[in-house]
Motif scaffolding. Structure first.
Motif, PDB file in Angstrom:
ATOM      1  N   ASN A 153      34.669 -22.500   6.030  1.00  0.00           N
ATOM      2  CA  ASN A 153      35.969 -22.049   6.120  1.00  0.00           C
ATOM      3  C   ASN A 153      36.773 -21.964   5.050  1.00  0.00           C
ATOM      4  OD1 ASN A 153      38.567 -21.918   7.181  1.00  0.00           O
ATOM      5  ND2 ASN A 153      39.225 -24.212   7.169  1.00  0.00           N
ATOM      6  N   ASP A 154      36.312 -20.801   4.335  1.00  0.00           N
ATOM      7  CA  ASP A 154      36.565 -20.364   3.210  1.00  0.00           C
ATOM      8  C   ASP A 154      37.294 -18.912   3.033  1.00  0.00           C
ATOM      9  OD1 ASP A 154      35.060 -22.262   1.708  1.00  0.00           O
ATOM     10  OD2 ASP A 154      33.312 -21.071   1.820  1.00  0.00           O
ATOM     11  N   PHE A 155      38.145 -18.571   2.128  1.00  0.00           N
ATOM     12  CA  PHE A 155      38.831 -17.268   2.361  1.00  0.00           C
ATOM     13  C   PHE A 155      37.869 -16.210   1.811  1.00  0.00           C
ATOM     14  CE2 PHE A 155      41.399 -13.722   0.835  1.00  0.00           C
ATOM     15  CZ  PHE A 155      42.319 -13.595   1.978  1.00  0.00           C
ATOM     16  N   ILE A 156      37.489 -15.217   2.607  1.00  0.00           N
ATOM     17  CA  ILE A 156      36.831 -14.003   2.148  1.00  0.00           C
ATOM     18  C   ILE A 156      37.190 -12.700   2.352  1.00  0.00           C
ATOM     19  CG2 ILE A 156      34.576 -15.348   3.002  1.00  0.00           C
ATOM     20  CD1 ILE A 156      34.854 -13.962   5.982  1.00  0.00           C
ATOM     21  N   VAL A 157      36.666 -11.859   1.534  1.00  0.00           N
ATOM     22  CA  VAL A 157      37.267 -10.297   1.693  1.00  0.00           C
ATOM     23  C   VAL A 157      35.839  -9.559   1.641  1.00  0.00           C
ATOM     24  CG1 VAL A 157      39.345 -10.709   0.343  1.00  0.00           C
ATOM     25  CG2 VAL A 157      37.137 -10.067  -0.962  1.00  0.00           C
ATOM     26  N   GLY A 158      36.071  -8.207   1.915  1.00  0.00           N
ATOM     27  CA  GLY A 158      35.208  -7.209   2.081  1.00  0.00           C
ATOM     28  C   GLY A 158      34.784  -6.877   3.545  1.00  0.00           C
ATOM     29  N   TYR A 159      34.132  -5.808   3.458  1.00  0.00           N
ATOM     30  CA  TYR A 159      33.500  -5.265   4.885  1.00  0.00           C
ATOM     31  C   TYR A 159      34.679  -5.377   5.885  1.00  0.00           C
ATOM     32  CZ  TYR A 159      30.088  -3.869   8.508  1.00  0.00           C
ATOM     33  OH  TYR A 159      29.507  -3.481   9.362  1.00  0.00           O
ATOM     34  N   GLY A 160      36.034  -4.878   5.468  1.00  0.00           N
ATOM     35  CA  GLY A 160      36.857  -4.683   6.403  1.00  0.00           C
ATOM     36  C   GLY A 160      38.057  -5.940   6.206  1.00  0.00           C
ATOM     37  N   LEU A 161      37.637  -6.893   5.475  1.00  0.00           N
ATOM     38  CA  LEU A 161      38.487  -7.979   5.474  1.00  0.00           C
ATOM     39  C   LEU A 161      39.035  -7.829   4.197  1.00  0.00           C
ATOM     40  CD1 LEU A 161      35.654 -10.398   6.775  1.00  0.00           C
ATOM     41  CD2 LEU A 161      37.814 -10.571   7.614  1.00  0.00           C
ATOM     42  N   ASP A 162      40.580  -8.321   3.962  1.00  0.00           N
ATOM     43  CA  ASP A 162      41.387  -8.064   2.905  1.00  0.00           C
ATOM     44  C   ASP A 162      42.096  -9.126   2.216  1.00  0.00           C
ATOM     45  OD1 ASP A 162      44.541  -7.291   3.768  1.00  0.00           O
ATOM     46  OD2 ASP A 162      43.189  -7.914   5.144  1.00  0.00           O
ATOM     47  N   TYR A 163      42.359  -9.034   1.105  1.00  0.00           N
ATOM     48  CA  TYR A 163      43.577 -10.032   0.462  1.00  0.00           C
ATOM     49  C   TYR A 163      44.736  -8.871   0.064  1.00  0.00           C
ATOM     50  CZ  TYR A 163      45.842 -12.674  -3.278  1.00  0.00           C
ATOM     51  OH  TYR A 163      46.664 -13.373  -3.855  1.00  0.00           O
ATOM     52  N   ASP A 164      45.806  -9.184   0.741  1.00  0.00           N
ATOM     53  CA  ASP A 164      46.775  -8.410   0.666  1.00  0.00           C
ATOM     54  C   ASP A 164      46.406  -6.842   0.737  1.00  0.00           C
ATOM     55  OD1 ASP A 164      48.568 -10.276   0.974  1.00  0.00           O
ATOM     56  OD2 ASP A 164      49.005 -10.559  -1.241  1.00  0.00           O
ATOM     57  N   GLY A 165      45.824  -6.271   1.507  1.00  0.00           N
ATOM     58  CA  GLY A 165      45.288  -4.958   1.599  1.00  0.00           C
ATOM     59  C   GLY A 165      44.169  -4.518   0.912  1.00  0.00           C
ATOM     60  N   TYR A 166      43.852  -5.352  -0.103  1.00  0.00           N
ATOM     61  CA  TYR A 166      42.684  -4.766  -0.889  1.00  0.00           C
ATOM     62  C   TYR A 166      41.292  -5.478  -0.736  1.00  0.00           C
ATOM     63  CZ  TYR A 166      46.234  -2.841  -3.985  1.00  0.00           C
ATOM     64  OH  TYR A 166      47.196  -2.239  -4.575  1.00  0.00           O
ATOM     65  N   GLY A 167      40.254  -4.815  -0.933  1.00  0.00           N
ATOM     66  CA  GLY A 167      38.813  -5.356  -0.612  1.00  0.00           C
ATOM     67  C   GLY A 167      38.204  -4.784   0.507  1.00  0.00           C
ATOM     68  N   ARG A 168      39.114  -4.367   1.680  1.00  0.00           N
ATOM     69  CA  ARG A 168      38.302  -3.789   2.872  1.00  0.00           C
ATOM     70  C   ARG A 168      37.127  -2.743   2.650  1.00  0.00           C
ATOM     71  NH1 ARG A 168      41.877  -5.416   6.930  1.00  0.00           N
ATOM     72  NH2 ARG A 168      43.957  -5.573   6.513  1.00  0.00           N
ATOM     73  N   ASN A 169      37.079  -2.061   1.701  1.00  0.00           N
ATOM     74  CA  ASN A 169      36.062  -0.934   1.198  1.00  0.00           C
ATOM     75  C   ASN A 169      34.827  -1.607   0.650  1.00  0.00           C
ATOM     76  OD1 ASN A 169      37.873  -1.562  -0.981  1.00  0.00           O
ATOM     77  ND2 ASN A 169      36.919   0.014  -2.227  1.00  0.00           N
ATOM     78  N   LEU A 170      34.885  -2.702   0.500  1.00  0.00           N
ATOM     79  CA  LEU A 170      33.680  -3.629  -0.115  1.00  0.00           C
ATOM     80  C   LEU A 170      32.451  -3.695   0.975  1.00  0.00           C
ATOM     81  CD1 LEU A 170      35.298  -6.088  -2.310  1.00  0.00           C
ATOM     82  CD2 LEU A 170      34.433  -4.045  -3.244  1.00  0.00           C
ATOM     83  N   PRO A 171      31.152  -3.116   0.557  1.00  0.00           N
ATOM     84  CA  PRO A 171      30.237  -3.116   1.526  1.00  0.00           C
ATOM     85  C   PRO A 171      29.658  -4.730   1.787  1.00  0.00           C
ATOM     86  CG  PRO A 171      29.418  -2.294  -0.441  1.00  0.00           C
ATOM     87  CD  PRO A 171      30.740  -2.449  -0.578  1.00  0.00           C
ATOM     88  N   ASP A 172      30.029  -5.501   0.899  1.00  0.00           N
ATOM     89  CA  ASP A 172      29.267  -6.904   0.941  1.00  0.00           C
ATOM     90  C   ASP A 172      30.578  -7.807   1.043  1.00  0.00           C
ATOM     91  OD1 ASP A 172      26.700  -6.452  -0.107  1.00  0.00           O
ATOM     92  OD2 ASP A 172      27.845  -5.897  -1.956  1.00  0.00           O
ATOM     93  N   ILE A 173      30.500  -9.009   1.257  1.00  0.00           N
ATOM     94  CA  ILE A 173      31.694  -9.923   1.576  1.00  0.00           C
ATOM     95  C   ILE A 173      31.452 -10.891   0.633  1.00  0.00           C
ATOM     96  CG2 ILE A 173      32.422 -11.854   3.269  1.00  0.00           C
ATOM     97  CD1 ILE A 173      31.455 -10.220   5.484  1.00  0.00           C
ATOM     98  N   TYR A 174      32.695 -11.291   0.103  1.00  0.00           N
ATOM     99  CA  TYR A 174      32.858 -12.106  -0.898  1.00  0.00           C
ATOM    100  C   TYR A 174      33.840 -13.237  -0.713  1.00  0.00           C
ATOM    101  CZ  TYR A 174      31.173  -8.339  -3.654  1.00  0.00           C
ATOM    102  OH  TYR A 174      30.395  -7.244  -4.292  1.00  0.00           O
ATOM    103  N   THR A 175      33.655 -14.586  -1.323  1.00  0.00           N
ATOM    104  CA  THR A 175      34.368 -15.697  -1.222  1.00  0.00           C
ATOM    105  C   THR A 175      35.277 -15.903  -2.357  1.00  0.00           C
ATOM    106  OG1 THR A 175      32.732 -16.733   0.133  1.00  0.00           O
ATOM    107  CG2 THR A 175      34.298 -18.191  -0.735  1.00  0.00           C
TER     108      THR A 175
END
Length: 178
Positions: A153-175
């Motif tokens: 249950n961590d906040f993640i971004v990347g591969y479509g997931l975003d932080y206020d609209g940013y990070g969706r373009n990343l091919p990997d997922i970050y915590t």
């Protein structure tokens, strides 16, 4: 470990693209067996699911259609607990198998809300395919038919997931780390 910065937050690599691809192959293999004779309508839940849906659809080898709905339940790093429908479904689903394509199921509020909306249109069956599932965060009793990866249950971004609209373009997922 690879780190990135988005706006005011630092993130560390948690799921490399190779692990995402492996999970997609496994999900598609199961779907190809179970849905091959059903001509389902796949429904991509925007915005977060666009990459997942596109990559999964390339691996599907049965006849199907795809459509899109746009729902919003997040602001910043947290769920609002309310689901706003921004773009709705135009297709007729009565008597059809429907597969919801979701990037992540955490609280389960969005999926439960959408399933309740679809139920009134009398589909034959509604299945849920999610790339990511946070069992610790799930507050709703939703049946997930296809799960790529279970995550903490961590906040993640990347591969479509975003932080206020940013990070969706990343091919990997970050915590988030800071």
């Amino acid at each position: 470990m690879k780190r990135i910065q988005l706006l005011d937050k630092q993130f560390a690599l948690s799921i490399p693209a190779s692990d995402i691809k492996k999970a997609l192959w496994e999900m598609a293999e199961k779907m190809n067996k179970e849905l091959k004779d059903q001509n389902p309508l796949m429904i991509c839940i925007l915005n977060g699911s666009f990459m997942f849906s596109a990559d999964l659809m390339k691996l599907i080898d049965f006849p199907c259609e795809i459509s899109f709905v746009k729902l919003a339940s997040y602001e910043g790093m947290g769920s609002t607990g309310k689901v706003k429908q921004l773009i709705g479904l135009n297709e007729e689903i009565e008597g059809r198998t429907v597969v919801l394509l979701e990037d992540i199921v955490d609280t389960g509020v969005t999926i439960e809300n959408l399933m309740n909306q679809l139920d009134s249109q009398k589909p034959k069956d509604v299945k849920v395919a999610t790339l990511l599932f946070k069992p610790e965060a799930c507050k709703k009793n939703v049946k997930l038919d296809y799960v790529g990866l279970e995550i903490p249950n961590d906040f993640i971004v990347g591969y479509g997931l975003d932080y206020d609209g940013y990070g969706r373009n990343l091919p990997d997922i970050y915590t988030v780390i800071d």
